[in-house]
Design a protein around this motif. Structure first.
Motif, PDB file in Angstrom:
ATOM      1  N   ARG A  47      -3.052 -20.981  -1.166  1.00 40.97           N
ATOM      2  CA  ARG A  47      -2.857 -20.770  -2.602  1.00 40.97           C
ATOM      3  C   ARG A  47      -4.183 -20.867  -3.345  1.00 40.97           C
ATOM      4  N   GLU A  48      -5.009 -21.898  -2.992  1.00 39.85           N
ATOM      5  CA  GLU A  48      -6.294 -22.083  -3.658  1.00 39.85           C
ATOM      6  C   GLU A  48      -7.259 -20.945  -3.324  1.00 39.85           C
ATOM      7  N   VAL A  49      -7.220 -20.488  -2.069  1.00 38.91           N
ATOM      8  CA  VAL A  49      -8.059 -19.346  -1.681  1.00 38.91           C
ATOM      9  C   VAL A  49      -7.665 -18.113  -2.501  1.00 38.91           C
ATOM     10  N   ALA A  50      -6.350 -17.871  -2.600  1.00 38.23           N
ATOM     11  CA  ALA A  50      -5.854 -16.721  -3.354  1.00 38.23           C
ATOM     12  C   ALA A  50      -6.296 -16.787  -4.809  1.00 38.23           C
ATOM     13  N   PHE A  51      -6.214 -17.988  -5.389  1.00 36.23           N
ATOM     14  CA  PHE A  51      -6.601 -18.152  -6.791  1.00 36.23           C
ATOM     15  C   PHE A  51      -8.061 -17.794  -6.998  1.00 36.23           C
ATOM     16  N   LEU A  52      -8.939 -18.250  -6.094  1.00 38.65           N
ATOM     17  CA  LEU A  52     -10.365 -17.954  -6.234  1.00 38.65           C
ATOM     18  C   LEU A  52     -10.634 -16.462  -6.074  1.00 38.65           C
ATOM     19  N   TYR A  53      -9.959 -15.823  -5.130  1.00 33.10           N
ATOM     20  CA  TYR A  53     -10.120 -14.377  -4.988  1.00 33.10           C
ATOM     21  C   TYR A  53      -9.623 -13.644  -6.239  1.00 33.10           C
ATOM     22  N   GLU A  54      -8.513 -14.129  -6.800  1.00 31.68           N
ATOM     23  CA  GLU A  54      -7.991 -13.511  -8.026  1.00 31.68           C
ATOM     24  C   GLU A  54      -8.984 -13.650  -9.165  1.00 31.68           C
ATOM     25  N   GLN A  55      -9.595 -14.855  -9.285  1.00 34.30           N
ATOM     26  CA  GLN A  55     -10.590 -15.069 -10.336  1.00 34.30           C
ATOM     27  C   GLN A  55     -11.763 -14.111 -10.188  1.00 34.30           C
ATOM     28  N   ASP A  56     -12.054 -13.752  -8.942  1.00 38.56           N
ATOM     29  CA  ASP A  56     -13.171 -12.849  -8.653  1.00 38.56           C
ATOM     30  C   ASP A  56     -12.733 -11.383  -8.637  1.00 38.56           C
ATOM     31  N   LYS A  57     -11.451 -11.131  -8.990  1.00 37.29           N
ATOM     32  CA  LYS A  57     -10.872  -9.782  -9.051  1.00 37.29           C
ATOM     33  C   LYS A  57     -10.918  -9.059  -7.709  1.00 37.29           C
ATOM     34  N   LYS A  58     -10.823  -9.835  -6.649  1.00 34.31           N
ATOM     35  CA  LYS A  58     -10.711  -9.255  -5.307  1.00 34.31           C
ATOM     36  C   LYS A  58      -9.221  -9.215  -4.954  1.00 34.31           C
ATOM     37  N   TRP A  59      -8.569  -8.132  -5.452  1.00 34.31           N
ATOM     38  CA  TRP A  59      -7.113  -8.079  -5.443  1.00 34.31           C
ATOM     39  C   TRP A  59      -6.527  -8.053  -4.030  1.00 34.31           C
ATOM     40  N   ALA A  60      -7.146  -7.305  -3.124  1.00 35.48           N
ATOM     41  CA  ALA A  60      -6.591  -7.201  -1.770  1.00 35.48           C
ATOM     42  C   ALA A  60      -6.595  -8.559  -1.072  1.00 35.48           C
ATOM     43  N   GLU A  61      -7.726  -9.269  -1.191  1.00 37.74           N
ATOM     44  CA  GLU A  61      -7.827 -10.581  -0.563  1.00 37.74           C
ATOM     45  C   GLU A  61      -6.883 -11.577  -1.233  1.00 37.74           C
ATOM     46  N   ALA A  62      -6.789 -11.492  -2.553  1.00 36.79           N
ATOM     47  CA  ALA A  62      -5.875 -12.382  -3.278  1.00 36.79           C
ATOM     48  C   ALA A  62      -4.436 -12.141  -2.843  1.00 36.79           C
ATOM     49  N   ALA A  63      -4.060 -10.854  -2.697  1.00 40.61           N
ATOM     50  CA  ALA A  63      -2.712 -10.517  -2.260  1.00 40.61           C
ATOM     51  C   ALA A  63      -2.426 -11.090  -0.869  1.00 40.61           C
ATOM     52  N   GLU A  64      -3.395 -10.957   0.023  1.00 42.84           N
ATOM     53  CA  GLU A  64      -3.219 -11.451   1.386  1.00 42.84           C
ATOM     54  C   GLU A  64      -2.936 -12.948   1.408  1.00 42.84           C
ATOM     55  N   TYR A  65      -3.711 -13.695   0.606  1.00 41.49           N
ATOM     56  CA  TYR A  65      -3.566 -15.155   0.669  1.00 41.49           C
ATOM     57  C   TYR A  65      -2.386 -15.654  -0.159  1.00 41.49           C
ATOM     58  N   TYR A  66      -2.026 -14.939  -1.228  1.00 34.18           N
ATOM     59  CA  TYR A  66      -0.795 -15.317  -1.926  1.00 34.18           C
ATOM     60  C   TYR A  66       0.412 -15.094  -1.012  1.00 34.18           C
ATOM     61  N   GLU A  67       0.369 -14.002  -0.238  1.00 29.80           N
ATOM     62  CA  GLU A  67       1.446 -13.753   0.718  1.00 29.80           C
ATOM     63  C   GLU A  67       1.502 -14.866   1.759  1.00 29.80           C
ATOM     64  N   LYS A  68       0.336 -15.269   2.264  1.00 29.09           N
ATOM     65  CA  LYS A  68       0.296 -16.359   3.250  1.00 29.09           C
ATOM     66  C   LYS A  68       0.812 -17.671   2.666  1.00 29.09           C
ATOM     67  N   SER A  69       0.591 -17.848   1.348  1.00 30.88           N
ATOM     68  CA  SER A  69       1.042 -19.092   0.713  1.00 30.88           C
ATOM     69  C   SER A  69       2.540 -19.076   0.428  1.00 30.88           C
ATOM     70  N   GLY A  70       3.157 -17.909   0.600  1.00 29.81           N
ATOM     71  CA  GLY A  70       4.589 -17.781   0.336  1.00 29.81           C
ATOM     72  C   GLY A  70       4.926 -17.333  -1.070  1.00 29.81           C
ATOM     73  N   ASN A  71       3.905 -17.095  -1.897  1.00 27.20           N
ATOM     74  CA  ASN A  71       4.139 -16.636  -3.272  1.00 27.20           C
ATOM     75  C   ASN A  71       4.155 -15.103  -3.262  1.00 27.20           C
ATOM     76  N   LEU A  72       5.288 -14.555  -2.859  1.00 28.71           N
ATOM     77  CA  LEU A  72       5.393 -13.112  -2.657  1.00 28.71           C
ATOM     78  C   LEU A  72       5.305 -12.326  -3.959  1.00 28.71           C
ATOM     79  N   GLU A  73       5.864 -12.873  -5.025  1.00 23.31           N
ATOM     80  CA  GLU A  73       5.822 -12.167  -6.308  1.00 23.31           C
ATOM     81  C   GLU A  73       4.393 -12.070  -6.830  1.00 23.31           C
ATOM     82  N   LYS A  74       3.624 -13.150  -6.674  1.00 25.04           N
ATOM     83  CA  LYS A  74       2.226 -13.126  -7.110  1.00 25.04           C
ATOM     84  C   LYS A  74       1.426 -12.164  -6.233  1.00 25.04           C
ATOM     85  N   ALA A  75       1.733 -12.140  -4.948  1.00 25.82           N
ATOM     86  CA  ALA A  75       1.070 -11.193  -4.048  1.00 25.82           C
ATOM     87  C   ALA A  75       1.364  -9.760  -4.483  1.00 25.82           C
ATOM     88  N   ALA A  76       2.607  -9.512  -4.907  1.00 22.90           N
ATOM     89  CA  ALA A  76       2.977  -8.174  -5.368  1.00 22.90           C
ATOM     90  C   ALA A  76       2.201  -7.785  -6.618  1.00 22.90           C
TER      91      ALA A  76
END
Length: 292
Positions: A47-76
């Motif tokens: 979740r924390e990795v995804a948040f940092l990628y999101e802050q950096d606007k790296k959407w693909a990486e953020a999606a990957e890690y939100y999915e891994k964290s189980g937050n499927l809606e945020k990954a979408a």
């Protein structure tokens, strides 16, 4: 400055003892995001990795890690930001957000999946639009017809309770169904749904295409579309009925000779004789009276 030195020391200590989540949090607090990312990854803090990628606007990486964290809606949401609509739809299906998934599939031009989900979630009109985009007019027509009869039922219920509904919207579904049935070559089905909605002339046009010329002619005649009625009877092989209507039209337009001739061809000898008599052609009128 002293505080910054103390923080750096704390981060290093946490890292050294293997407390990577704590080290990551401390690095993030002093904006060492790359180092924080490394620590969070080591700790499996998705979740924390995804948040940092999101802050950096790296959407693909953020999606990957939100999915891994189980937050499927945020990954979408991350997938949507990079216009990966089909992937977003797949994530939303897993999250049981079927209507939103359908919208994503439609945006991603995966119309079959979108249509199936729209039907599951009670939006046949949206399913119809997807089938139309797929080039399947018969499938689209069926869904618009379903919409029409569903809405017509609600319309009746609303009328009984004194409420009002937009009849033009309801009948619009029937018109759409009729248009698409025609496109699919299903002329009788087009006529049926158009008749149900009161689009009698359009229904008659469809009946002509279906080969039901007599029924089309009857509708045209009732609607005072006499020329079309005459043409329909003629096409259906009912020449005398066609001539009778043509005679009535000629008489209405003041063309009595042409009217008399049409009535004669229609086998309506009494009316033909009467018109000839009005024209002063007693001989012709007498001959026809004798035949009748």
């Amino acid at each position: 400055r002293g505080k910054s030195k103390n923080q750096k020391a704390a981060e290093k200590r946490a890292e050294k003892r293997g407390d990577y989540p704590q080290a990551g949090e401390l690095y993030r607090m002093i904006s060492y995001d790359d180092k924080a990312l490394e620590m969070y990854m080591r700790a499996g803090c998705h979740r924390e990795v995804a948040f940092l990628y999101e802050q950096d606007k790296k959407w693909a990486e953020a999606a990957e890690y939100y999915e891994k964290s189980g937050n499927l809606e945020k990954a979408a949401v991350m997938c949507q930001k990079q216009e990966s609509y089909v992937k977003a739809g797949e994530l939303l299906v897993r999250a049981k957000r079927l209507q939103s998934a359908a919208e994503m599939f439609e945006r991603g031009e995966s119309y079959k999946l979108a249509a199936e989900l729209y039907e599951q979630t009670g939006f046949p009109q949206k399913a119809a639009a997807c089938y139309e985009k797929m080039g399947q007019p018969a499938q689209a027509a069926e869904r618009y017809k379903q919409c029409y009869f569903q809405e017509k039922s609600k319309w009746r219920d609303a009328a009984h309770t004194g409420n009002e509904m937009d009849s033009s919207r309801v009948n619009g579904y029937a018109r759409q169904a009729g248009r698409l049935y025609l496109e699919a070559g299903q002329y009788q089905k087009a006529a049926t749904v158009l008749t149900a909605a009161g689009f009698d002339t359009e229904a008659a046009d469809a009946l002509m295409l279906a080969g039901n010329d007599r029924k089309a002619a009857e509708i045209y005649y009732d609607k005072k579309l006499y020329l079309k009625a005459a043409q329909a009877y003629e096409k259906g092989g009912e020449h005398q009925k066609s001539c009778q209507i043509q005679g009535e039209m000629q008489l209405e337009n003041g063309n009595r000779l042409e009217a008399a001739q049409c009535f004669e061809m229609a086998g309506n000898l009494r009316q033909a004789a009467e018109v000839y008599e009005q024209l002063g052609n007693g001989k012709k009128a007498g001959e026809i009276y004798l035949q009748s």
